[in-house]
Design a protein around this motif. Structure first.
Motif, PDB file in Angstrom:
ATOM      1  N   ASP A  34       0.851  -1.181   0.000  1.00  0.00           N
ATOM      2  CA  ASP A  34       0.000   0.000   0.000  1.00  0.00           C
ATOM      3  C   ASP A  34       0.891   1.237   0.000  1.00  0.00           C
ATOM      4  N   GLN A  35       0.817   2.043  -1.070  1.00  0.00           N
ATOM      5  CA  GLN A  35       1.673   3.227  -1.140  1.00  0.00           C
ATOM      6  C   GLN A  35       1.268   4.217  -0.062  1.00  0.00           C
ATOM      7  N   ILE A  36       2.275   4.669   0.709  1.00  0.00           N
ATOM      8  CA  ILE A  36       1.987   5.612   1.789  1.00  0.00           C
ATOM      9  C   ILE A  36       2.645   6.969   1.590  1.00  0.00           C
ATOM     10  N   ALA A  37       3.690   7.033   0.753  1.00  0.00           N
ATOM     11  CA  ALA A  37       4.393   8.318   0.613  1.00  0.00           C
ATOM     12  C   ALA A  37       5.253   8.337  -0.642  1.00  0.00           C
ATOM     13  N   VAL A  38       5.691   9.555  -0.979  1.00  0.00           N
ATOM     14  CA  VAL A  38       6.678   9.796  -2.031  1.00  0.00           C
ATOM     15  C   VAL A  38       7.803  10.584  -1.373  1.00  0.00           C
ATOM     16  N   VAL A  39       9.034  10.163  -1.631  1.00  0.00           N
ATOM     17  CA  VAL A  39      10.204  10.757  -0.995  1.00  0.00           C
ATOM     18  C   VAL A  39      11.101  11.375  -2.053  1.00  0.00           C
ATOM     19  N   ASN A  40      11.611  12.575  -1.753  1.00  0.00           N
ATOM     20  CA  ASN A  40      12.587  13.233  -2.614  1.00  0.00           C
ATOM     21  C   ASN A  40      13.842  13.441  -1.771  1.00  0.00           C
ATOM     22  N   ILE A  41      14.909  12.696  -2.080  1.00  0.00           N
ATOM     23  CA  ILE A  41      16.116  12.819  -1.255  1.00  0.00           C
ATOM     24  C   ILE A  41      16.924  14.069  -1.583  1.00  0.00           C
ATOM     25  N   ARG A  42      16.685  14.670  -2.738  1.00  0.00           N
ATOM     26  CA  ARG A  42      17.424  15.893  -3.078  1.00  0.00           C
ATOM     27  C   ARG A  42      17.019  17.055  -2.190  1.00  0.00           C
ATOM     28  N   ASN A  43      15.728  17.181  -1.915  1.00  0.00           N
ATOM     29  CA  ASN A  43      15.288  18.304  -1.071  1.00  0.00           C
ATOM     30  C   ASN A  43      14.773  17.856   0.290  1.00  0.00           C
ATOM     31  N   GLY A  44      14.813  16.550   0.574  1.00  0.00           N
ATOM     32  CA  GLY A  44      14.410  16.033   1.874  1.00  0.00           C
ATOM     33  C   GLY A  44      12.908  15.964   2.086  1.00  0.00           C
ATOM     34  N   GLU A  45      12.154  16.139   1.029  1.00  0.00           N
ATOM     35  CA  GLU A  45      10.701  16.200   1.155  1.00  0.00           C
ATOM     36  C   GLU A  45      10.085  14.801   1.270  1.00  0.00           C
ATOM     37  N   LYS A  47       6.257  13.365   1.147  1.00  0.00           N
ATOM     38  CA  LYS A  47       4.852  13.698   0.893  1.00  0.00           C
ATOM     39  C   LYS A  47       3.987  12.470   1.143  1.00  0.00           C
ATOM     40  N   PRO A  48       3.050  12.557   2.066  1.00  0.00           N
ATOM     41  CA  PRO A  48       2.115  11.441   2.240  1.00  0.00           C
ATOM     42  C   PRO A  48       1.331  11.218   0.950  1.00  0.00           C
ATOM     43  N   HIS A  49       1.031   9.970   0.668  1.00  0.00           N
ATOM     44  CA  HIS A  49       0.281   9.628  -0.542  1.00  0.00           C
ATOM     45  C   HIS A  49      -1.213   9.767  -0.260  1.00  0.00           C
ATOM     46  N   GLY A  50      -1.892  10.500  -1.127  1.00  0.00           N
ATOM     47  CA  GLY A  50      -3.335  10.686  -0.958  1.00  0.00           C
ATOM     48  C   GLY A  50      -3.633  11.468   0.312  1.00  0.00           C
ATOM     49  N   ASN A  51      -4.611  10.998   1.055  1.00  0.00           N
ATOM     50  CA  ASN A  51      -5.016  11.664   2.304  1.00  0.00           C
ATOM     51  C   ASN A  51      -4.404  11.011   3.529  1.00  0.00           C
ATOM     52  N   LEU A  54       1.028  10.068   8.064  1.00  0.00           N
ATOM     53  CA  LEU A  54       2.152   9.188   8.382  1.00  0.00           C
ATOM     54  C   LEU A  54       2.384   9.168   9.876  1.00  0.00           C
ATOM     55  N   SER A  55       2.586   7.969  10.412  1.00  0.00           N
ATOM     56  CA  SER A  55       2.878   7.830  11.836  1.00  0.00           C
ATOM     57  C   SER A  55       4.340   8.200  12.096  1.00  0.00           C
ATOM     58  N   GLU A  56       4.684   8.353  13.339  1.00  0.00           N
ATOM     59  CA  GLU A  56       6.090   8.612  13.696  1.00  0.00           C
ATOM     60  C   GLU A  56       6.972   7.440  13.276  1.00  0.00           C
ATOM     61  N   ALA A  57       6.432   6.220  13.388  1.00  0.00           N
ATOM     62  CA  ALA A  57       7.192   5.037  12.957  1.00  0.00           C
ATOM     63  C   ALA A  57       7.436   5.089  11.448  1.00  0.00           C
ATOM     64  N   ASP A  58       6.405   5.495  10.694  1.00  0.00           N
ATOM     65  CA  ASP A  58       6.570   5.645   9.248  1.00  0.00           C
ATOM     66  C   ASP A  58       7.662   6.664   8.947  1.00  0.00           C
ATOM     67  N   LEU A  59       7.556   7.826   9.561  1.00  0.00           N
ATOM     68  CA  LEU A  59       8.525   8.901   9.307  1.00  0.00           C
ATOM     69  C   LEU A  59       9.938   8.502   9.708  1.00  0.00           C
ATOM     70  N   GLU A  60      10.071   7.812  10.819  1.00  0.00           N
ATOM     71  CA  GLU A  60      11.399   7.372  11.265  1.00  0.00           C
ATOM     72  C   GLU A  60      12.001   6.390  10.266  1.00  0.00           C
ATOM     73  N   GLU A  61      11.202   5.439   9.804  1.00  0.00           N
ATOM     74  CA  GLU A  61      11.685   4.465   8.827  1.00  0.00           C
ATOM     75  C   GLU A  61      12.082   5.160   7.521  1.00  0.00           C
ATOM     76  N   ILE A  62      11.261   6.111   7.088  1.00  0.00           N
ATOM     77  CA  ILE A  62      11.553   6.843   5.856  1.00  0.00           C
ATOM     78  C   ILE A  62      12.820   7.673   6.009  1.00  0.00           C
ATOM     79  N   ARG A  63      12.969   8.361   7.123  1.00  0.00           N
ATOM     80  CA  ARG A  63      14.181   9.167   7.344  1.00  0.00           C
ATOM     81  C   ARG A  63      15.425   8.291   7.400  1.00  0.00           C
ATOM     82  N   ASN A  64      15.318   7.138   8.045  1.00  0.00           N
ATOM     83  CA  ASN A  64      16.456   6.212   8.091  1.00  0.00           C
ATOM     84  C   ASN A  64      16.827   5.750   6.690  1.00  0.00           C
ATOM     85  N   TRP A  65      15.815   5.421   5.864  1.00  0.00           N
ATOM     86  CA  TRP A  65      16.084   5.006   4.494  1.00  0.00           C
ATOM     87  C   TRP A  65      16.749   6.136   3.722  1.00  0.00           C
TER      88      TRP A  65
END
Length: 137
Positions: A34-45, A47-51, A54-65
């Motif tokens: 299930d798509q939850i976000a789009v990430v841009n590593i150039r600008n650090g953005e 974006k949650p997908h749709g409506n 994102l949970s803190e766990a989601d954001l932490e995992e994304i930032r680590n990636w």
């Protein structure tokens, strides 16, 4: 023994990734992504997908990636440069020992211009670093 799937999947694209949450806990035991976000590593953005929210766990995992991906790309960049040095050495050997006059005619101008451009940039950057080092002293 069945390998356990990660909770997230990152579909890499040129400047980031699409982020999916992986789910195998359903009645059919199928893998659902299930798509939850789009990430841009150039600008650090991020974006949650749709409506989605994102949970803190989601954001932490994304930032680590993002941090791991940025480090991997930096490692690849410097590795590519080391390979370029090897290619320059191989090209020199080829030009000196194997190339025909016709082959040299095909590549000489392009190589000379590229090497001149590279040399100009390297000399300017080296001078800038030396000037900064002198200013700190």
């Amino acid at each position: 023994m069945v390998a356990e799937l990660p909770d997230y999947y990152f579909r890499v694209r040129e400047n980031g990734a699409f982020v999916f949450r992986v789910d195998t806990e359903n009645r059919q035991r199928r893998i659902e992504m299930d798509q939850i976000a789009v990430v841009n590593i150039r600008n650090g953005e991020i974006k949650p997908h749709g409506n989605r929210k994102l949970s803190e766990a989601d954001l932490e995992e994304i930032r680590n990636w993002m941090a791991e991906r940025t480090a991997l790309l930096a490692t690849r960049d410097i590795d590519d440069i080391h390979r370029a040095v090897d290619y320059l050495n191989q090209t020199t050997h080829w030009a000196q020992s194997k190339a025909s006059d016709e082959q040299l005619e095909q590549v000489t101008d392009a190589l000379l211009l590229a090497m001149h451009d590279l040399r100009s940039v390297l000399v300017r950057k080296k001078a800038d670093r030396l000037m900064r080092a002198d200013a700190k002293s």
